[in-house]
Design a protein around this motif. Structure first.
Motif, PDB file in Angstrom:
ATOM      1  N   UNK A 122       0.855  -1.192   0.000  1.00 56.60           N
ATOM      2  CA  UNK A 122       0.000   0.000   0.000  1.00 56.60           C
ATOM      3  C   UNK A 122       0.890   1.240   0.000  1.00 56.60           C
ATOM      4  N   UNK A 123       0.826   2.003  -1.091  1.00 55.56           N
ATOM      5  CA  UNK A 123       1.714   3.152  -1.211  1.00 55.56           C
ATOM      6  C   UNK A 123       1.107   4.414  -0.590  1.00 55.56           C
ATOM      7  N   UNK A 128      -5.747   1.862   2.709  1.00 55.08           N
ATOM      8  CA  UNK A 128      -6.126   0.839   3.686  1.00 55.08           C
ATOM      9  C   UNK A 128      -7.607   0.949   4.035  1.00 55.08           C
ATOM     10  N   UNK A 129      -8.180  -0.151   4.487  1.00 53.50           N
ATOM     11  CA  UNK A 129      -9.588  -0.154   4.881  1.00 53.50           C
ATOM     12  C   UNK A 129      -9.778   0.634   6.176  1.00 53.50           C
ATOM     13  N   UNK A 130     -11.012   0.997   6.473  1.00 54.40           N
ATOM     14  CA  UNK A 130     -11.319   1.824   7.650  1.00 54.40           C
ATOM     15  C   UNK A 130     -10.810   1.195   8.934  1.00 54.40           C
ATOM     16  N   UNK A 131     -11.022  -0.109   9.113  1.00 56.57           N
ATOM     17  CA  UNK A 131     -10.583  -0.773  10.344  1.00 56.57           C
ATOM     18  C   UNK A 131      -9.071  -0.692  10.491  1.00 56.57           C
ATOM     19  N   UNK A 132      -8.371  -0.790   9.382  1.00 51.58           N
ATOM     20  CA  UNK A 132      -6.911  -0.683   9.420  1.00 51.58           C
ATOM     21  C   UNK A 132      -6.483   0.731   9.797  1.00 51.58           C
ATOM     22  N   UNK A 133      -7.169   1.722   9.253  1.00 50.72           N
ATOM     23  CA  UNK A 133      -6.871   3.117   9.600  1.00 50.72           C
ATOM     24  C   UNK A 133      -7.052   3.349  11.103  1.00 50.72           C
ATOM     25  N   UNK A 134      -8.144   2.835  11.631  1.00 50.22           N
ATOM     26  CA  UNK A 134      -8.432   3.013  13.058  1.00 50.22           C
ATOM     27  C   UNK A 134      -7.352   2.361  13.920  1.00 50.22           C
ATOM     28  N   UNK A 181      -2.733 -10.568  -2.993  1.00 50.27           N
ATOM     29  CA  UNK A 181      -3.524  -9.952  -1.924  1.00 50.27           C
ATOM     30  C   UNK A 181      -4.715 -10.847  -1.621  1.00 50.27           C
ATOM     31  N   UNK A 182      -5.136 -10.858  -0.365  1.00 44.70           N
ATOM     32  CA  UNK A 182      -6.322 -11.609   0.020  1.00 44.70           C
ATOM     33  C   UNK A 182      -7.575 -10.786  -0.215  1.00 44.70           C
ATOM     34  N   UNK A 183      -8.668 -11.436  -0.536  1.00 46.15           N
ATOM     35  CA  UNK A 183      -9.912 -10.703  -0.808  1.00 46.15           C
ATOM     36  C   UNK A 183     -10.430  -9.986   0.446  1.00 46.15           C
ATOM     37  N   UNK A 184     -10.013 -10.457   1.638  1.00 46.18           N
ATOM     38  CA  UNK A 184     -10.411  -9.812   2.891  1.00 46.18           C
ATOM     39  C   UNK A 184      -9.262  -9.015   3.508  1.00 46.18           C
ATOM     40  N   UNK A 185      -8.307  -8.639   2.684  1.00 44.21           N
ATOM     41  CA  UNK A 185      -7.113  -7.955   3.184  1.00 44.21           C
ATOM     42  C   UNK A 185      -7.447  -6.614   3.827  1.00 44.21           C
ATOM     43  N   UNK A 186      -6.532  -6.145   4.679  1.00 46.33           N
ATOM     44  CA  UNK A 186      -6.660  -4.811   5.276  1.00 46.33           C
ATOM     45  C   UNK A 186      -6.387  -3.710   4.258  1.00 46.33           C
ATOM     46  N   UNK A 187      -5.760  -4.082   3.151  1.00 50.01           N
ATOM     47  CA  UNK A 187      -5.509  -3.139   2.070  1.00 50.01           C
ATOM     48  C   UNK A 187      -6.680  -3.216   1.088  1.00 50.01           C
ATOM     49  N   UNK A 188      -7.199  -2.060   0.687  1.00 51.34           N
ATOM     50  CA  UNK A 188      -8.324  -2.039  -0.239  1.00 51.34           C
ATOM     51  C   UNK A 188      -7.936  -2.643  -1.580  1.00 51.34           C
ATOM     52  N   UNK A 189      -8.804  -3.487  -2.125  1.00 50.45           N
ATOM     53  CA  UNK A 189      -8.504  -4.173  -3.374  1.00 50.45           C
ATOM     54  C   UNK A 189      -8.350  -3.192  -4.537  1.00 50.45           C
ATOM     55  N   UNK A 211      -7.092 -13.228   4.327  1.00 51.15           N
ATOM     56  CA  UNK A 211      -6.876 -11.928   4.934  1.00 51.15           C
ATOM     57  C   UNK A 211      -5.487 -11.379   4.656  1.00 51.15           C
ATOM     58  N   UNK A 212      -5.030 -10.531   5.573  1.00 53.67           N
ATOM     59  CA  UNK A 212      -3.775  -9.806   5.375  1.00 53.67           C
ATOM     60  C   UNK A 212      -2.560 -10.730   5.449  1.00 53.67           C
ATOM     61  N   UNK A 213      -2.555 -11.629   6.414  1.00 54.00           N
ATOM     62  CA  UNK A 213      -1.378 -12.475   6.638  1.00 54.00           C
ATOM     63  C   UNK A 213      -1.485 -13.781   5.851  1.00 54.00           C
ATOM     64  N   UNK A 214      -1.550 -13.636   4.563  1.00 53.65           N
ATOM     65  CA  UNK A 214      -1.764 -14.757   3.645  1.00 53.65           C
ATOM     66  C   UNK A 214      -0.669 -15.814   3.738  1.00 53.65           C
ATOM     67  N   UNK A 215       0.574 -15.377   3.893  1.00 55.07           N
ATOM     68  CA  UNK A 215       1.691 -16.322   3.928  1.00 55.07           C
ATOM     69  C   UNK A 215       1.604 -17.253   5.143  1.00 55.07           C
ATOM     70  N   UNK A 216       0.918 -16.815   6.184  1.00 54.77           N
ATOM     71  CA  UNK A 216       0.770 -17.628   7.394  1.00 54.77           C
ATOM     72  C   UNK A 216      -0.539 -18.414   7.410  1.00 54.77           C
ATOM     73  N   UNK A 217      -1.600 -17.813   6.894  1.00 51.86           N
ATOM     74  CA  UNK A 217      -2.898 -18.498   6.913  1.00 51.86           C
ATOM     75  C   UNK A 217      -3.032 -19.532   5.799  1.00 51.86           C
ATOM     76  N   UNK A 218      -2.345 -19.277   4.661  1.00 50.86           N
ATOM     77  CA  UNK A 218      -2.397 -20.186   3.511  1.00 50.86           C
ATOM     78  C   UNK A 218      -0.969 -20.437   3.005  1.00 50.86           C
TER      79      UNK A 218
END
Length: 234
Positions: A122-123, A128-134, A181-189, A211-218
């Motif tokens: 994310x440049x 980032x999504x709202x939850x990530x901003x918060x 990127x994951x479809x549920x990532x914290x970064x907006x698609x 989600x965000x931590x794709x390398x660990x979850x998948x």
């Protein structure tokens, strides 16, 4: 496996690990993390590639001799690590802030980079999504309320900073690039898609229900995507 400390010219000690054989591949962790983030990936990837993992300054087992932390400084650190380890070029895989660092490094030192893999880059903070901003704003408020913990304050501040990259910079990346990127990532698609569209030779893979931590979850899927891209199968 080889591990140790590299002392940079400003006195900062950077922890690194080296394992496997084959083409050089750096694995760059995310904000507030360290090289152990890739613990579910290195077993498979080391069978194919010569892996290098580092803890960024102010992260993990690395320290920081300066009261400063920027992506430009970390890119300079990585260039010095290449020099001290006598690495002429390498492939770079970055996750989150590690992906951001990989972008800055590639644009500043293109001669050192072969292929590029960006997981959840994310440049812009607005990407980032709202939850990530918060969460990011909350982390900054929390650490700045406390009187000490300068390291944590510097690391948290990175979450709010836009990369100093223009569309021209992105268009100038003349490397093969895989963006995951994951479809549920914290970064907006839409933000990730814009990054992909800004780079001529890039391919975007969106992993459904991840989600965000794709390398660990998948990890198996992530490793497969990395190997296929590195070996030219996608």
């Amino acid at each position: 496996m080889k591990k140790g400390i590299i002392q940079l010219t400003d006195g900062t000690d950077i922890f690194y690990e080296e394992l496997g054989s084959g083409k050089n591949l750096f694995l760059l962790h995310g904000n507030g993390g360290d090289s152990t983030y890739f613990e579910y990936n290195i077993g498979q990837l080391a069978k194919k590639f010569h892996l290098y993992l580092i803890d960024f300054r102010d992260h993990g087992k690395s320290d920081n001799a300066r009261d400063k932390l920027t992506f430009e400084l970390m890119a300079s650190d990585l260039r010095e690590i290449f020099e001290k380890l006598a690495i002429k070029s390498a492939n770079i895989l970055g996750f989150s802030d590690g992906a951001n660092l990989a972008l800055v490094f590639t644009i500043r030192y293109p001669q050192l980079v072969d292929k590029l893999i960006l997981n959840a880059p994310n440049i812009r903070f607005s990407g980032t999504r709202l939850i990530s901003k918060i969460i990011s704003i909350g982390e900054n408020i929390f650490w700045n309320i406390l009187p000490f913990f300068k390291r944590n304050k510097r690391v948290a501040a990175l979450l709010l900073k836009d990369l100093k990259l223009s569309k021209t910079d992105m268009a100038g990346i003349n490397k093969l690039v895989l963006i995951v990127v994951g479809s549920y990532d914290l970064i907006r698609l839409d933000h990730v898609k814009n990054i992909s569209e800004s780079i001529d030779h890039s391919k975007l893979v969106i992993v459904k229900k991840a989600g965000h931590k794709l390398a660990r979850s998948h990890p198996d899927l992530f490793n497969e995507l990395v190997v296929d891209f590195m070996e030219g199968n996608n």
